[in-house]
Scaffold this active site. Structure first.
Site, mmCIF file in Angstrom:
data_model
loop_
_atom_site.group_PDB
_atom_site.id
_atom_site.type_symbol
_atom_site.label_atom_id
_atom_site.label_comp_id
_atom_site.label_asym_id
_atom_site.label_seq_id
_atom_site.Cartn_x
_atom_site.Cartn_y
_atom_site.Cartn_z
ATOM 1 N N CYS A 126 0.865 -1.090 -0.027
ATOM 2 C CA CYS A 126 -0.013 0.010 -0.055
ATOM 3 C C CYS A 126 0.995 1.357 0.101
ATOM 4 C CB CYS A 126 -1.021 -0.039 1.198
ATOM 5 S SG CYS A 126 -2.360 1.152 1.027
ATOM 6 N N CYS A 136 -4.079 6.302 0.297
ATOM 7 C CA CYS A 136 -3.290 5.056 -0.217
ATOM 8 C C CYS A 136 -3.344 5.206 -1.906
ATOM 9 C CB CYS A 136 -4.700 4.030 0.232
ATOM 10 S SG CYS A 136 -4.688 3.623 1.887
ATOM 11 N N LYS A 201 -12.409 -4.928 2.452
ATOM 12 C CA LYS A 201 -11.895 -4.083 3.487
ATOM 13 C C LYS A 201 -12.883 -2.785 3.694
ATOM 14 C CE LYS A 201 -7.607 -1.365 4.731
ATOM 15 N NZ LYS A 201 -6.182 -0.997 4.045
ATOM 16 N N LYS A 254 -11.949 -7.645 6.381
ATOM 17 C CA LYS A 254 -11.208 -6.805 7.217
ATOM 18 C C LYS A 254 -11.970 -5.507 7.679
ATOM 19 C CE LYS A 254 -7.284 -3.746 7.954
ATOM 20 N NZ LYS A 254 -6.236 -3.109 7.196
HETATM 21 C C1 PBG Z 1 -2.898 0.068 5.074
HETATM 22 C C2 PBG Z 1 -3.581 -0.690 6.130
HETATM 23 C C3 PBG Z 1 -4.403 -0.219 7.060
HETATM 24 C C4 PBG Z 1 -4.650 -1.511 7.960
HETATM 25 C C5 PBG Z 1 -3.749 -2.532 7.217
HETATM 26 N N1 PBG Z 1 -3.233 -2.018 6.290
HETATM 27 C C6 PBG Z 1 -4.717 0.886 7.380
HETATM 28 C C7 PBG Z 1 -5.814 1.542 6.810
HETATM 29 O O1 PBG Z 1 -6.351 1.226 5.821
HETATM 30 O O2 PBG Z 1 -5.934 2.678 7.269
HETATM 31 C C8 PBG Z 1 -5.183 -1.455 9.306
HETATM 32 C C9 PBG Z 1 -4.567 -2.635 10.105
HETATM 33 C C10 PBG Z 1 -4.903 -2.664 11.409
HETATM 34 O O3 PBG Z 1 -5.743 -1.508 11.922
HETATM 35 O O4 PBG Z 1 -4.654 -3.521 12.294
HETATM 36 N N2 PBG Z 1 -3.920 0.560 3.886
HETATM 37 ZN ZN ZN Z 2 -3.232 2.318 2.649
#
Ligand code: PBG
Ligand code: ZN
Length: 330
Positions: A126, A136, A201, A254
């Site tokens: 990312c 992102c 996600k 997620k």
């Molecule tokens: C990056 C990413 C995130 C998480 C994993 N990869 C944060 C987001 O999307 O803001 C979250 C992981 C966690 O909260 O444990 N995109």
């Molecule tokens: Zn990200």
């Protein structure tokens, strides 16, 4: 079918032996993936304040940590990096000498020495840790650009695979990224590197502690124009279907706890390897309540992780992985 009083459900709950015999789901160390954060420097092991028990590691201390993870029997880590510099596009993410890339070289050399059962080194792909605005993807005309992100994401994934990532995990939620990464890996002799897609996600408040840990909080706005609306379920199935069509080998839901229904629906619909991410906010809540003495941490964690298995998850990304692995041995 008999009914009460002939039928008594409690008969098979009477002893621990009977309960063991009829138990439907089992948590196993093989189900666990441990997320880790690597930072520049050396000799660093700094606790993340909102995630007690989790640390920022430099490459050297990360190597020692990963040996301990491997020795606990945990099969995989998910690696996040904090870069030395950020810019508007996030180009540092693909630097062959970047923090993650240096960590992968060290781990391949020092942890996965001639092993036919290596610690799987999965990398989060990312840009939000690498962009100065924390989104992102690159910002073009005030919007998070989709197609401009794809080219860089593909290069980031390849830069990881080249130095030892055994699997890549795009987490950005741009449309078409799995296909872009798959094609670029295939064209560069990495057709055997699997992709674990953060497929469903959601735009979640449960990522709060992670954004402190990864220094990736958006500097303006939020992620709702690319991550999913928490209210939607059918749309998540469509996201998963598309990622599978684009070549994802493992799909992820997620966060975990508020989205257990989606784990079940994804598993029942596609019958493919399915992961769930027990995210930072879920971890922080358990740790905070346990520190107050309000809950039994060990029982809560094992119950939660077993719940993910019951919901249909094959794999669980969790900051509790080391504790859980130890408890499963005790
Ligand atoms: C990056 C990413 C995130 C998480 C994993 N990869 C944060 C987001 O999307 O803001 C979250 C992981 C966690 O909260 O444990 N995109
Ligand atoms: Zn990200």
């Amino acid at each position: 079918m008999p009914a009460f009083p002939q039928l008594r459900m409690r008969r098979l709950r009477k002893t621990e032996t009977l309960r063991r015999m009829v138990r439907e789901n089992h948590l196993h160390v093989d189900d666990l993936i441990y997320p880790l954060f690597v930072v520049p420097g050396s000799g660093v092991k700094r606790e993340i304040s909102s995630m007690p028990g989790c640390y920022h590691f430099s490459v050297d201390t990360l190597v020692e940590e990963c040996k301990a993870v491997r020795d606990l029997g945990i099969p995989a880590i998910m690696l996040f990096g904090i870069p030395e510099r950020k810019d508007a596009a996030g180009t540092e993410a693909a630097n062959p000498e970047g923090t993650v890339q240096r960590a992968l070289r060290a781990l391949s050399r020092e942890v996965n020495t001639a092993s036919d059962a290596p610690l799987e080194l999965i990398t989060d792909v990312c840009l939000c840790e690498y962009t100065d605005h924390g989104h992102c993807g690159p910002v073009i005309n005030g919007e998070i650009a989709n197609d401009a992100a794809l080219e860089l994401l593909a290069r980031v994934a390849l830069s990881h695979a080249r130095v030892g990532a055994t699997m890549v995990a795009p987490s950005d939620m741009m449309d078409g990224r799995v296909a872009a990464i798959r094609t670029h890996l295939d064209n560069n002799n990495f057709s055997n590197t699997p992709i674990m897609s953060y497929a469903a996600k959601y735009a979640s408040a449960y990522y709060g502690p992670f954004r402190e840990a990864a220094d990736s909080a958006p500097q303006f706005g939020d992620r709702r124009s690319y991550q999913m609306d928490p209210a939607n379920g059918d749309e998540a199935l469509e996201e998963v279907r598309l990622d599978l069509e684009e070549g994802a080998d493992i799909v992820m839901v997620k966060p975990g706890l508020a989205y257990m229904d989606m784990v079940r629906r994804v598993k029942d619909t596609f019958h493919r390897p399915t992961a769930v991410y027990n995210v930072s906010g879920e971890y922080a809540m358990v740790k905070a309540a346990a520190a107050q003495g309000w809950i039994d941490e060990r029982r809560i964690v094992l119950e939660t992780l077993t719940g993910f298995k019951r919901a249909g998850a094959d794999l669980i990304l969790t900051y509790h992985a080391k504790d859980a692995a130890q408890w499963l041995k005790d």
